[in-house]
Every structure is written in C-alpha cells, then in structure tokens.
Design an enzyme around this catalytic site. Sequence first.
Site, PDB file in Angstrom:
ATOM      1  N   LEU A  47       4.525  14.877  44.002  1.00 11.28           N
ATOM      2  CA  LEU A  47       3.144  14.529  43.675  1.00 11.28           C
ATOM      3  C   LEU A  47       2.837  15.121  42.307  1.00 11.28           C
ATOM      4  O   LEU A  47       3.254  16.246  42.003  1.00 11.28           O
ATOM      5  CB  LEU A  47       2.177  15.110  44.711  1.00 11.28           C
ATOM      6  CG  LEU A  47       2.024  14.363  46.034  1.00 11.28           C
ATOM      7  CD1 LEU A  47       1.202  15.198  47.018  1.00 11.28           C
ATOM      8  CD2 LEU A  47       1.367  13.008  45.833  1.00 11.28           C
ATOM      9  N   ASP A  48       2.099  14.383  41.480  1.00  8.68           N
ATOM     10  CA  ASP A  48       1.692  14.904  40.180  1.00  8.68           C
ATOM     11  C   ASP A  48       0.869  16.173  40.363  1.00  8.68           C
ATOM     12  O   ASP A  48       0.206  16.345  41.394  1.00  8.68           O
ATOM     13  CB  ASP A  48       0.840  13.870  39.438  1.00  8.68           C
ATOM     14  CG  ASP A  48       1.619  12.608  39.097  1.00  8.68           C
ATOM     15  OD1 ASP A  48       2.845  12.705  38.939  1.00  8.68           O
ATOM     16  OD2 ASP A  48       0.988  11.539  38.993  1.00  8.68           O
ATOM     17  N   PRO A  49       0.863  17.076  39.362  1.00  6.06           N
ATOM     18  CA  PRO A  49       0.017  18.274  39.461  1.00  6.06           C
ATOM     19  C   PRO A  49      -1.444  17.945  39.760  1.00  6.06           C
ATOM     20  O   PRO A  49      -2.108  18.675  40.503  1.00  6.06           O
ATOM     21  CB  PRO A  49       0.177  18.915  38.076  1.00  6.06           C
ATOM     22  CG  PRO A  49       1.560  18.515  37.656  1.00  6.06           C
ATOM     23  CD  PRO A  49       1.728  17.105  38.169  1.00  6.06           C
ATOM     24  N   ARG A 181      -0.655   5.728  39.269  1.00  8.69           N
ATOM     25  CA  ARG A 181      -1.211   5.759  37.907  1.00  8.69           C
ATOM     26  C   ARG A 181      -0.982   4.427  37.193  1.00  8.69           C
ATOM     27  O   ARG A 181      -1.865   3.919  36.498  1.00  8.69           O
ATOM     28  CB  ARG A 181      -0.563   6.892  37.103  1.00  8.69           C
ATOM     29  CG  ARG A 181      -1.067   8.272  37.480  1.00  8.69           C
ATOM     30  CD  ARG A 181      -0.344   9.344  36.696  1.00  8.69           C
ATOM     31  NE  ARG A 181       1.054   9.482  37.098  1.00  8.69           N
ATOM     32  CZ  ARG A 181       2.070   9.603  36.246  1.00  8.69           C
ATOM     33  NH1 ARG A 181       1.857   9.553  34.946  1.00  8.69           N
ATOM     34  NH2 ARG A 181       3.299   9.767  36.691  1.00  8.69           N
TER      35      ARG A 181
END
Length: 306
Positions: A47-49, A181
């Site tokens: 997961l992205d930050p 995204r």
Amino acid sequence: MSRPRKRWRDVDGVFLLDKPQGMSSNDIMQKVKRLFQANKAGHTGALDPLATGMLPICLGEATKFSQFLLDADKRYLVTAKLGERTDTSDAEGQVVETREVHVETPQILTALEQFRGDILQVPTMFSALKHNGKPLYEYARQGITVEREARPITIFELNFIEYHAPFLTLEVHCSKGTYIRTLVDDLGEVLGCGAHVTMLRRTAVADYPVAEMMPINELQLLAESFPLSELDRLLLPTDTAVSKLPALHLDVEQSKAIGFGQRVKFANEQQLSGQVRLFSAENLFLGVALIDGNIIRPQRLITQSA
C-alpha cells in the site's frame, strides 16, 4: 548494562494489520515482525504511504502462500480531488496541472461506465514495477519517462458514493495489478478536469473480515503488556491465505507420502482439478498441491514442527 538480545522464533499465521497513513508497507511489516519476534515475515501487496487499511502480514510458514493474497481481489474506498493532476497521481506529488471543474454528478456516473469490467491500464511511473531491473519510480524521480505497456485488469465494481465538488468518493472492487491512482487520473482525464487521490483506504483483501484488523498502536500496547502467547492468538491460520481453493483430506499413508514431496494417486471422486488445499487425516493443513487427473502433485508444503 546492555539490554538482553531479543530471541527470534518460529511463529506461523496471518496478522491482519490496519495500516496507518505515512508509513511504507515494508517499514510497517518489519515493525509487526519485531513485535511478534518472528523469524520470517512478508506482506501481501504494498500500500502507498498515503494509503491506510487492510495489509495482511504473513509470518513463518504463511509466507509460502503470500502470492495467493497478492493475486487476490481487493476493495478500496478512494476520495479524489477534481481539478488538479499531480506527478504521482496522489496528494503526495507535485501539482503539474490545474483546470476548472465544471462537472456534475450525471457526468461522473456516465464516465464511470467505461472503467467497469475488463479494461487496459497503463501503470503509473511512480510504481515498483521494474524496467531493466530498476523500479519505475527511480526513473520518475530522475525526470525520465519510460514507455509502459497497458496491462489487462478487471474492475468488478466501481460504485459512486458521494460528490461534493471538487471531492469525489468511490468504492472499487478490482483484480490484482490495479493502480487506484491511475484509475483516478484516467477518470479525471475523461471528465476533462484532471484528478488525483487524496484519500485511499483498502477495505478488503480476498475474504478476510474487516473486523479482524488491528492498528499497529494496539498491537504495540498488547506486546508491551502481555506474553507472546497472547499475541499469537491474534493470528489467523496459515491456510486462510488459500481459503478459496477446494479442500482435499488425505489418509495417513497419503499424508506421509506428500510430506516427503512425493506424488500420490487417489480416486478423485470429487472430480477435482487445478490447485487444492491439502489436509491430513487429523485435519492439519499440509500445503497446496496440483491435481492432474488422479495424481496429487505437491507444490508448496508446510514444514511440520517436530
């Protein structure tokens, strides 16, 4: 006086972490590993930050089956801001384009239609996908754009939740390899105003229950207050990572042969094919095998404790 060295141990199972915002998936995985004092750990899809939510952490023998969760369907809740594009397609990037927003709900509902089902998606440059052995995000940080091939993905559900201009919230059920995204950036282009992600929360991986998730701060408190045996009670069984596979129970002799990595003949009265979960006569999870007619071919096996 020096602190006693932490003793690492063999511990097996899946911990459902509710990932906090601002930490990388690898950093938070290492923290979980330390709290459980586990010899081995692995996560099941970064997961992205910026993102929060479900991040299954596989410990010990469960790491052998993490690929099944990497390949599993995922669900997300995402909020997008219309009118701005960023270089990373989320709020952590630099704004590269600003446009006026003249979008109403009916336009959004119409635009969503073309993103449902089997579609092609070009991965973002800010991703861990590799080109010539180097992650794309390293090229992106150097200002280099690499040509990427569109990849097939499936959007099983794309539900409109709410729109309060310029913020749009959606619920997404998607296949592996989907970049939310990129989905938001592409939607912004269809709407003609641009968009980027401001909030992203993973709400499901495979069939794991949301209620079983635990934030890292709660795990930290438990680790400071209780013995490791209490932490181990939080772990889901290793075989939950492959719960979608049909189960096959073996007799004592079959189990013994499989344990040695041998192929085994069986009646196949259930007409099974493809991959299956194997269980012993005592209902112990043995691993995953491939069924080829009436032959069981072991693929990934649990190392049984002595």
